[in-house]
Design an enzyme around this catalytic site. Structure first.
Site, PDB file in Angstrom:
ATOM      1  N   ARG A 192      18.688 -11.065  52.608  1.00 51.50           N
ATOM      2  CA  ARG A 192      18.823  -9.797  51.893  1.00 51.50           C
ATOM      3  C   ARG A 192      19.784  -8.842  52.592  1.00 51.50           C
ATOM      4  O   ARG A 192      20.025  -7.756  52.086  1.00 51.50           O
ATOM      5  CB  ARG A 192      17.450  -9.138  51.812  1.00 51.50           C
ATOM      6  CG  ARG A 192      16.848  -9.102  50.402  1.00 51.50           C
ATOM      7  CD  ARG A 192      15.514  -8.404  50.544  1.00 51.50           C
ATOM      8  NE  ARG A 192      14.954  -7.931  49.330  1.00 51.50           N
ATOM      9  CZ  ARG A 192      14.003  -8.558  48.640  1.00 51.50           C
ATOM     10  NH1 ARG A 192      13.600  -9.756  49.001  1.00 51.50           N
ATOM     11  NH2 ARG A 192      13.476  -7.984  47.588  1.00 51.50           N
ATOM     12  N   ARG A 231      14.275   0.618  45.582  1.00 53.66           N
ATOM     13  CA  ARG A 231      14.593  -0.792  45.861  1.00 53.66           C
ATOM     14  C   ARG A 231      15.969  -1.160  45.302  1.00 53.66           C
ATOM     15  O   ARG A 231      16.691  -1.953  45.898  1.00 53.66           O
ATOM     16  CB  ARG A 231      13.499  -1.697  45.285  1.00 53.66           C
ATOM     17  CG  ARG A 231      12.195  -1.537  46.050  1.00 53.66           C
ATOM     18  CD  ARG A 231      11.038  -2.160  45.331  1.00 53.66           C
ATOM     19  NE  ARG A 231      11.163  -3.599  45.251  1.00 53.66           N
ATOM     20  CZ  ARG A 231      10.491  -4.350  44.391  1.00 53.66           C
ATOM     21  NH1 ARG A 231       9.661  -3.796  43.539  1.00 53.66           N
ATOM     22  NH2 ARG A 231      10.639  -5.649  44.391  1.00 53.66           N
ATOM     23  N   LYS A 275      14.249 -14.109  39.818  1.00 56.57           N
ATOM     24  CA  LYS A 275      14.310 -15.121  40.880  1.00 56.57           C
ATOM     25  C   LYS A 275      12.969 -15.855  41.014  1.00 56.57           C
ATOM     26  O   LYS A 275      12.927 -17.078  41.036  1.00 56.57           O
ATOM     27  CB  LYS A 275      14.685 -14.476  42.226  1.00 56.57           C
ATOM     28  CG  LYS A 275      16.059 -13.818  42.220  1.00 56.57           C
ATOM     29  CD  LYS A 275      16.420 -13.242  43.581  1.00 56.57           C
ATOM     30  CE  LYS A 275      15.499 -12.141  44.058  1.00 56.57           C
ATOM     31  NZ  LYS A 275      15.486 -10.924  43.197  1.00 56.57           N
ATOM     32  N   ARG A 294       2.238  -4.903  40.865  1.00 54.90           N
ATOM     33  CA  ARG A 294       2.564  -4.708  42.270  1.00 54.90           C
ATOM     34  C   ARG A 294       2.697  -3.220  42.582  1.00 54.90           C
ATOM     35  O   ARG A 294       3.225  -2.469  41.788  1.00 54.90           O
ATOM     36  CB  ARG A 294       3.880  -5.423  42.619  1.00 54.90           C
ATOM     37  CG  ARG A 294       3.677  -6.845  43.023  1.00 54.90           C
ATOM     38  CD  ARG A 294       4.966  -7.615  43.116  1.00 54.90           C
ATOM     39  NE  ARG A 294       6.007  -6.977  43.919  1.00 54.90           N
ATOM     40  CZ  ARG A 294       7.153  -7.580  44.237  1.00 54.90           C
ATOM     41  NH1 ARG A 294       7.381  -8.813  43.830  1.00 54.90           N
ATOM     42  NH2 ARG A 294       8.060  -6.946  44.954  1.00 54.90           N
ATOM     43  N   ARG A 344       6.500  -5.777  34.902  1.00 58.89           N
ATOM     44  CA  ARG A 344       6.085  -7.015  35.601  1.00 58.89           C
ATOM     45  C   ARG A 344       4.598  -6.960  35.959  1.00 58.89           C
ATOM     46  O   ARG A 344       4.081  -5.937  36.399  1.00 58.89           O
ATOM     47  CB  ARG A 344       6.908  -7.195  36.867  1.00 58.89           C
ATOM     48  CG  ARG A 344       6.359  -8.294  37.778  1.00 58.89           C
ATOM     49  CD  ARG A 344       7.360  -8.815  38.735  1.00 58.89           C
ATOM     50  NE  ARG A 344       7.866  -7.817  39.652  1.00 58.89           N
ATOM     51  CZ  ARG A 344       8.852  -8.041  40.525  1.00 58.89           C
ATOM     52  NH1 ARG A 344       9.431  -9.227  40.573  1.00 58.89           N
ATOM     53  NH2 ARG A 344       9.260  -7.086  41.320  1.00 58.89           N
TER      54      ARG A 344
END
Ligand code: ADP
Ligand code: AMP
Length: 216
Positions: free
Chosen positions: A88, A171, A13, A160, A127
């Site tokens: 969300r 998550r 996203k 992160r 990531r």
């Protein structure tokens, strides 16, 4: 143009949002980025949000909804916006619908970047992000050109805190329980469009542009 981006964490996203925002000249509003900025500035909102984010939980709806409503009333949103990471929960989606209706506005589409769960763990643990401008990279699929420095602004990229394997699993669980129902929410309202997010980054962007067209 008013767009909501849907998809599991790691679907791409944020990556696509940067390109969409440039192509269609609409602000990219990432609730995750707003929370992270508040955390780095140690604001009361950041202190509150951190309690949830570090464990992979969602920040409470009322905090998030008020923050987004404030943001959407800023001047740069008057010709549209791209929401990334919001809504969300069904409650957030209903609040967004009510906000739009109160202003006689509507979303153009909720765009789902569809990626099966077995792709996600590798995407998220690989990531790397730029803490200054929010650009997103991947050690294998989208590395920086200049060893460890952001291609856009030159800052050192980081991993992160919530992209460790343990937090990613939490998550994904939260996504399945709380966010996945939004796919039906928008489908029932004939607002859902879907792209195959397993393709290469530029191919996903091409599919998105076909759906969004020349813009309004
Ligand atoms: P989200 O904002 O949905 O959580 P990101 O845009 O940060 O996801 O993407 C998650 C990770 O996957 C990043 O490391 C990014 O570089 C990588 N990525 C994004 N899109 C693709 C793609 N189409 N193919 C392979 N890797 C991708
Ligand atoms: P993201 O950058 O979108 O992956 O979001 C990172 C984290 O920020 C999430 O795991 C949540 O803790 C929090 N967050 C972001 N957006 C929302 C939202 N709409 N509602 C609740 N929490 C959110």
């Amino acid at each position: 143009m008013k767009i909501v981006l849907l998809g599991p964490p790691g679907a791409g996203k944020g990556t696509q949002a940067k390109s969409i925002s440039n192509r269609y000249s609409i602000p990219h509003i990432s609730t995750g980025d707003i929370f992270r900025k508040n955390i780095s500035e140690n604001t009361p909102l950041g202190i509150e949000a951190r309690k949830y984010m570090d464990n992979g939980q969602l920040v409470p709806d009322e905090v998030t909804i008020n923050m987004v409503k404030d943001r959407l009333q800023q001047e740069d949103c008057k010709n549209g916006y791209l929401l990334d990471g919001f809504p969300r929960t069904v409650h957030q989606a209903e609040a967004l619908q009510a906000f739009l209706e109160s202003r006689d506005e509507q979303l153009d589409t909720a765009l789902l970047i569809e990626v099966p769960m077995n792709f996600i763990l590798e995407r998220m643990t690989g990531r790397r992000v730029c803490p200054s401008c929010g650009a997103s990279y991947h050690i294998k699929f989208n590395p920086t050109k200049n060893d460890g420095k952001c291609d856009v602004c030159g800052s050192d990229i980081i991993q992160r805190k919530d992209d460790t394997e343990e937090t990613v699993k939490e998550r994904l669980d939260v996504y399945e329980r709380q966010t996945q129902p939004l796919i039906d929410f928008y489908k029932e309202r004939n607002m859902l469009s879907v792209v195959d997010g397993t393709k290469a980054i530029n191919e996903v962007f091409e599919s998105i542009c076909k759906i969004l067209g020349s813009g309004r």
